[in-house]
Design a protein around this motif. Structure first.
Motif, PDB file in Angstrom:
ATOM      1  N   LYS A  98      95.588 112.073  43.233  1.00  0.00           N
ATOM      2  CA  LYS A  98      96.977 111.939  43.670  1.00  0.00           C
ATOM      3  C   LYS A  98      97.888 113.015  43.076  1.00  0.00           C
ATOM      4  O   LYS A  98      99.072 113.086  43.400  1.00  0.00           O
ATOM      5  N   LYS A  99      97.329 113.847  42.197  1.00  0.00           N
ATOM      6  CA  LYS A  99      98.164 114.836  41.513  1.00  0.00           C
ATOM      7  C   LYS A  99      98.290 116.122  42.317  1.00  0.00           C
ATOM      8  O   LYS A  99      97.372 116.514  43.041  1.00  0.00           O
ATOM      9  N   HIS A 100      99.458 116.761  42.189  1.00  0.00           N
ATOM     10  CA  HIS A 100      99.716 118.071  42.805  1.00  0.00           C
ATOM     11  C   HIS A 100     100.402 118.918  41.727  1.00  0.00           C
ATOM     12  O   HIS A 100     101.557 118.661  41.358  1.00  0.00           O
ATOM     13  N   VAL A 101      99.698 119.918  41.248  1.00  0.00           N
ATOM     14  CA  VAL A 101     100.205 120.773  40.171  1.00  0.00           C
ATOM     15  C   VAL A 101     100.697 122.092  40.757  1.00  0.00           C
ATOM     16  O   VAL A 101     100.080 122.640  41.682  1.00  0.00           O
ATOM     17  N   GLY A 102     101.790 122.597  40.198  1.00  0.00           N
ATOM     18  CA  GLY A 102     102.298 123.901  40.634  1.00  0.00           C
ATOM     19  C   GLY A 102     103.185 123.847  41.851  1.00  0.00           C
ATOM     20  O   GLY A 102     103.311 124.844  42.572  1.00  0.00           O
ATOM     21  N   TYR A 103     103.823 122.695  42.086  1.00  0.00           N
ATOM     22  CA  TYR A 103     104.727 122.551  43.224  1.00  0.00           C
ATOM     23  C   TYR A 103     106.175 122.522  42.745  1.00  0.00           C
ATOM     24  O   TYR A 103     106.479 122.016  41.661  1.00  0.00           O
TER      25      TYR A 103
END
Length: 351
Positions: free
Chosen positions: A212-217
């Motif tokens: 569920k994670k989104h890094v760098g947004y």
């Protein structure tokens, strides 16, 4: 009306009488109907023109984009925080020293694509997580936690205050993304870090939240900070006490909304005309104004986003303009239902 008359004429059995009556209607009565319809249309246009839809200047759009895809030359969407325009950079040696000293260290931000209830659970309880610091020769275990990020909410709160100071009615922003952002914080090292002075990378595992994670947004919206000088010298306002400062909007775009962020002036009123912004305050000197430009004239067409472009724009209905002219309190379920259905993006809303 013409269709109704035509239907009645078709029901007449006597063809001679029908022909005579039809000629009378077409020569006289139909002209009256055409005239009445023209008058009605003119009246409707006049009412709409008097009740200018001022809210259309302040529609706010928001979404998430990959940091490397943030276009600093984009004329519509801009990072909410100035710091997000640059790549995340930290001093590795300083970071290691803070970990050794037992200080909490923020590594990065992460967007969690979760429902509201789960987000609240993470805020209230959280859960211990693990990660590793990888050097050129060894891996070191660390303990991390998720800490709710409120930086974007504070920016939204400041925008709310700016709306009030500018005398513009506030409309809640439809931005769920900034309410689901957490900081990745190193809270402890699982082993001694005395031998490490440099490292290659930091990895972390969110366990059940990994998918569920989104890094760098980066959260972006259609609000840009600009500066514009007054045109000419201020002139006395109608009250003969304050002064009107005229700011030209020709170069900035007359289709956009504008808020004044300057706290150094006692602003009495702000009025947007066709090509000018008139700021009434007690300062008699010509000055430069810091404005928030809410961009409306560069909306993306046929452009796709990884995360849906959300907005708080409303339907251009007569009832919406009437309620905007005069505040109407919510007293019934019908009032609440009308407000919700006045927005364009109601597909995901359930009342």
């Amino acid at each position: 009306m013409k269709d109704l008359i035509g239907a009645k004429l078709d029901q007449m059995a006597n063809l001679k009488d029908r022909k005579v009556l039809k000629e009378i209607m077409e020569e006289a009565f139909f002209n009256i109907i055409d005239y009445q319809e023209q008058v009605n249309d003119a009246l409707e246009d006049r009412v709409f023109n008097i009740m200018e839809d001022k809210e259309k200047y302040y529609d706010i759009y928001a979404t998430l984009v990959k940091r490397e895809k943030v276009d600093l030359l984009d004329d519509f969407l801009f990072p909410i925080l100035e710091e997000d325009k640059e790549e995340e950079v930290y001093d590795k040696e300083e970071l290691i020293e803070k970990i050794k000293a037992g200080e909490e260290v923020v590594v990065t931000k992460v967007f969690l694509e979760l429902e509201y209830e789960k987000i609240q659970s993470l805020i209230e309880e959280g859960e211990p997580l693990s990660g590793t610091i990888i050097s050129d020769s060894e891996e070191y275990n660390i303990s991390i936690k998720l800490k709710y990020n409120r930086d974007y909410l504070k920016a939204e709160e400041e925008l709310y205050k700016t709306f009030l100071r500018s005398g513009i009615r506030w409309r809640t922003i439809n931005n769920p993304y900034i309410r689901k952002i957490f900081d990745i914080v190193i809270v402890d090292s699982g082993e001694e870090l005395d031998d490490i002075t440099d490292f290659e990378e930091i990895n972390f595992d969110l366990g059940s939240l990994e998918d569920k994670k989104h890094v760098g947004y980066v959260p972006v919206w259609n609000i840009k900070r600009v500066e514009q000088k007054s045109d000419g010298f201020p002139v006395p306002a109608e009250d003969k006490i304050n002064y009107d400062h005229v700011v030209s909007l020709k170069d900035l775009g007359v289709e956009n909304g504008y808020l004044v962020t300057s706290d150094n002036f006692n602003i009495i009123a702000i009025k947007k005309k066709e090509e000018d912004l008139i700021i009434t305050c007690d300062d008699s000197n010509s000055t430069s104004w810091e404005l928030l430009k809410i961009v409306q004239d560069n909306k993306p067409k046929n452009q796709t986003f990884e995360f849906e472009l959300m907005s708080n724009s409303k339907q251009g209905l007569l009832m919406n303009r009437l309620t905007h002219q005069k505040f109407k309190p919510v007293r019934t379920f019908g009032d609440l239902n009308r407000i919700i259905n006045s927005f364009k993006e109601i597909d995901n809303l359930v009342l």
